[in-house]
Write an enzyme that holds these catalytic residues in place. Sequence first.
Site, PDB file in Angstrom:
ATOM      1  N   GLU A 331       0.789  -1.309   0.141  1.00  0.00           N
ATOM      2  CA  GLU A 331       0.090   0.071   0.016  1.00  0.00           C
ATOM      3  C   GLU A 331       0.939   1.220  -0.122  1.00  0.00           C
ATOM      4  O   GLU A 331       1.812   1.276   0.913  1.00  0.00           O
ATOM      5  CB  GLU A 331      -0.912  -0.044   1.296  1.00  0.00           C
ATOM      6  CG  GLU A 331      -1.770  -1.184   1.317  1.00  0.00           C
ATOM      7  CD  GLU A 331      -2.609  -1.118   2.693  1.00  0.00           C
ATOM      8  OE1 GLU A 331      -3.900  -1.889   2.678  1.00  0.00           O
ATOM      9  OE2 GLU A 331      -2.319  -0.582   3.638  1.00  0.00           O
ATOM     10  N   CYS A 332       0.608   2.177  -0.872  1.00  0.00           N
ATOM     11  CA  CYS A 332       1.247   3.359  -0.846  1.00  0.00           C
ATOM     12  C   CYS A 332       2.687   3.358  -1.184  1.00  0.00           C
ATOM     13  O   CYS A 332       3.190   3.310  -1.928  1.00  0.00           O
ATOM     14  CB  CYS A 332       0.626   4.223   0.154  1.00  0.00           C
ATOM     15  SG  CYS A 332       0.516   6.065  -0.352  1.00  0.00           S
TER      16      CYS A 332
END
Length: 461
Positions: A331-332
């Site tokens: 994520e990210c």
Amino acid sequence: MQRRIIVSGTASGVGKTTVTLGLMAALTKQQRIVQGFKCGPDYLDPTFHLAITNRISHQLDSWMLSEEWIKTIFYKHSKDADLSIIEGMMGLFDGHAASNNVGSTYEISQILDAPILLVVDISHCARSAAAIVRGYQLLEEDVNLAGVILNHAGSEGHANLCQEAIEQMCDIPVVGYLKSDDVPVLPERHLGLVSALEQGQHDLLIETLARVVANQFDLAKILDIAQRSTSLKEEKFIFNWPVESRHVRIAVAYDAAFHFYYEENFSLLKKAGAELVLFSPLAGESLPSECDGVYLGGGFPEEYLEPLMKNKKLIADIQKASKDGMPILAECGGYMFLAKEIHVNGKTYPMAGVIPMEVTMQEKLAAIGYREVATVTETIFGKKGTLIRGHEFHYSTSRFIEDVQPAFTYETQNGERHHVGFQSNEVLASYIHLHLASNPEMALAWMETCQQYQLKRENSK
């Protein structure tokens, strides 16, 4: 009964975090057990809460989570505290949309029956401060506005003028004030406040905040306000998950470069049968042995590109794990780390190379907002079309250098359909921070995928 208050504000930037941290520091110095919570999807403010209270702070987000989940999170983590302080997000009524209160601090106050302390920036007003407060009292019929804190006062006399007007016109007490030069400005970087994982440089700031708040706030009145709440009953969730035979090891990257995780994601994964094994890419550590999955959260990889690209063992292990079909969720920041390279200030830094993608850091915000996404194909979360909610906030842009299978699709508020992220060979990655509690069955599906990999790994020995 759990004493609780919400520290909200008229808008972003009025001093909610400064007031919250000051209250936490002052009350902790009184040997009180203070539990922190944060409205919305923010990761950084909770790290400051942890640094002061020595207790993990939890996000309460009424767009990503149901009312029952919010009550469960609050009840579970507040029941042994003397006081819970819930820091709001943006302005009191700001949330998912302009047409309703969904996702707002106000909605959290309604769900938890929590009295609100409203932080007001009075730097450019006197009697008009009462008009501001009155507007917040009247926007909804049942606003539980119990007190006001004045920030950016020019002097004690200025604060007194505003206090007189507010208490006369609004019939609620002003319980504290801060002058513009009372405390140092909280340091920031592009994602907001500097992470409290680096809190060593902030010890003096916290000491100053504690002293000023103890002198200029009516802590006794604030504690009395916090007690004006009904008792909460524990919500019971029954998952009926057959976890007895399931035990998998999930490697979780956790250090200053990767530490943006929803605590409830960890709780759900454990409930589904996962053992979470933390490791630090910045410390030169690679994937722990006998792992069945990897979780690469968000953070600040762009701040630590040199040590990350020099961790050749981790890069090699991640590349092998992805080729072998180990379930990987990124994520990210974790998504950025899996890219081929990251560009910052004209320099290029090679990364893990699992995703054929180039990432470029920029000065302007690239994306922000809530996302309800659907999986584009079958993934580690199960069948195609699985829905999950999350939040996106980043300053980098990305470009695929070859055709890829996107991970998710979502519809924007103006009706446009976007395809985002990357999905291949049990790797699921995107900029979006996913909240598993928005669809708890995904935690179980991920663990089942990890268990399948575990059996494959053990059979290959």
